[in-house]
Write an enzyme that holds these catalytic residues in place. Structure first.
Site, PDB file in Angstrom:
ATOM      1  N   MET A  30     -71.500 -56.248  22.287  1.00 20.06           N
ATOM      2  CA  MET A  30     -72.386 -57.176  21.575  1.00 20.06           C
ATOM      3  C   MET A  30     -71.573 -58.366  21.062  1.00 20.06           C
ATOM      4  O   MET A  30     -71.970 -59.016  20.088  1.00 20.06           O
ATOM      5  CB  MET A  30     -73.089 -56.446  20.429  1.00 20.06           C
ATOM      6  CG  MET A  30     -73.957 -55.300  20.952  1.00 20.06           C
ATOM      7  SD  MET A  30     -75.315 -54.877  19.867  1.00 20.06           S
ATOM      8  CE  MET A  30     -74.414 -54.365  18.435  1.00 20.06           C
ATOM      9  N   HIS A  37     -62.053 -53.862  21.866  1.00 20.22           N
ATOM     10  CA  HIS A  37     -62.655 -54.329  23.121  1.00 20.22           C
ATOM     11  C   HIS A  37     -61.571 -54.753  24.111  1.00 20.22           C
ATOM     12  O   HIS A  37     -61.685 -54.537  25.318  1.00 20.22           O
ATOM     13  CB  HIS A  37     -63.570 -55.544  22.861  1.00 20.22           C
ATOM     14  CG  HIS A  37     -64.735 -55.242  21.967  1.00 20.22           C
ATOM     15  ND1 HIS A  37     -64.855 -55.764  20.704  1.00 20.22           N
ATOM     16  CD2 HIS A  37     -65.833 -54.481  22.169  1.00 20.22           C
ATOM     17  CE1 HIS A  37     -65.985 -55.344  20.162  1.00 20.22           C
ATOM     18  NE2 HIS A  37     -66.599 -54.557  21.020  1.00 20.22           N
ATOM     19  N   ASP A 149     -67.752 -44.867  18.574  1.00 23.97           N
ATOM     20  CA  ASP A 149     -69.192 -44.583  18.588  1.00 23.97           C
ATOM     21  C   ASP A 149     -69.415 -43.285  19.363  1.00 23.97           C
ATOM     22  O   ASP A 149     -69.975 -43.278  20.463  1.00 23.97           O
ATOM     23  CB  ASP A 149     -69.942 -45.754  19.234  1.00 23.97           C
ATOM     24  CG  ASP A 149     -69.831 -47.008  18.392  1.00 23.97           C
ATOM     25  OD1 ASP A 149     -70.286 -46.980  17.248  1.00 23.97           O
ATOM     26  OD2 ASP A 149     -69.261 -48.003  18.877  1.00 23.97           O
TER      27      ASP A 149
END
Ligand code: PAF
Length: 252
Positions: A30, A37, A149
């Site tokens: 996102m 990342h 996550d």
């Protein structure tokens, strides 16, 4: 690095010569990219001939409209971080991602109702639905997800098995700041004092002897606790600090 805003144009690239016969690694995000990342992208680069990054702040997974508004957006910095590692970036618009206005969605009925799901109703429907759409758009051989996550990763794995999707989901270890706080786009919403204090979250999650102890110690340390629970040998927690929601997990 090519940046695609129109998905009908991206599809032409995806089916063109550039991708023919090549292995494709995909990192869905996102945006508000950080070192976590960066590690996903580096791994995708090492393991595939083509690397695709998506940047899409997915409205369907925000149960709190305020959180959607406040979600950090930093496209230029994101592209700078990705350049050199990524061949193609897709930056879809919501209208193209949801031509059905979200009438059609993927729902899981067990794991998605507990932990994060119990506190964020509808969140995982939004995640699974957008991940399926993105996998359809990118058609990767491998897709890379962070273990921070944890529940999302289990649910994506489950969806891939349930819907017979031809993709390998690659689990990547949580990347932490040197003091131990898991990297997250939300960390940048903390004040500097809040950021310094936030490290107590993983410390307590790791050190407490029981989940009840962890909840008590976190509350004493000034966190508002949504939950601390153990599942499949993993202790998971979610807390609020300065109005910012943080999640993390540690192996037991
Ligand atoms: O983990 C995320 O950043 C998002 O949930 C994802 C997988 C990109 C779907 O929007």
């Amino acid at each position: 690095m090519r940046v695609h805003h129109k998905m009908h144009e991206w599809r032409v690239t995806r089916t063109g010569n550039n991708f023919a016969g090549k292995s494709v690694g995909f990192v869905p995000t996102m945006g508000a990219l950080h070192e976590g990342h960066h590690q996903l992208l580096k791994r995708a680069r090492a393991e595939n001939e083509r690397v695709v990054l998506s940047i899409f702040v997915n409205p369907a997974q925000f149960n709190d409209p305020n959180d959607l508004v406040k979600y950090p957006r930093s496209l230029e910095a994101d592209l700078a971080l990705a350049s050199g590692l990524v061949d193609d970036v897709i930056v879809p618009e919501a209208a193209e991602m949801y031509p059905d206005k979200y009438r059609y969605r993927v729902t899981e009925n067990e794991l998605s109702t507990v932990l994060e799901g119990a506190h964020r109703p509808g969140h995982f429907d939004g995640v699974l639905t957008v991940v399926l759409k993105l996998l359809n758009l990118v058609q990767p051989h491998r897709a890379y997800f962070g273990e921070k996550d944890w529940q999302q990763l289990q649910l994506v794995d489950g969806m891939v098995r349930a819907l017979l999707l031809p993709v390998e989901i690659v689990h990547c270890e949580t990347v932490r700041d040197p003091d131990g706080l898991a990297m997250s786009s939300r960390n940048r919403r903390l004040s500097s004092a809040g950021r310094a204090h936030a490290v107590k979250f993983p410390q307590i999650l790791r050190a407490a002897s029981t989940t009840a102890d962890a909840v008590r110690l976190l509350q004493v340390a000034g966190f508002t606790v949504d939950y601390v629970e153990e599942r499949d040998g993993v202790r998971l927690g979610a807390v609020h600090l300065e109005g910012v929601r943080l999640i993390d997990n540690v192996r037991r």
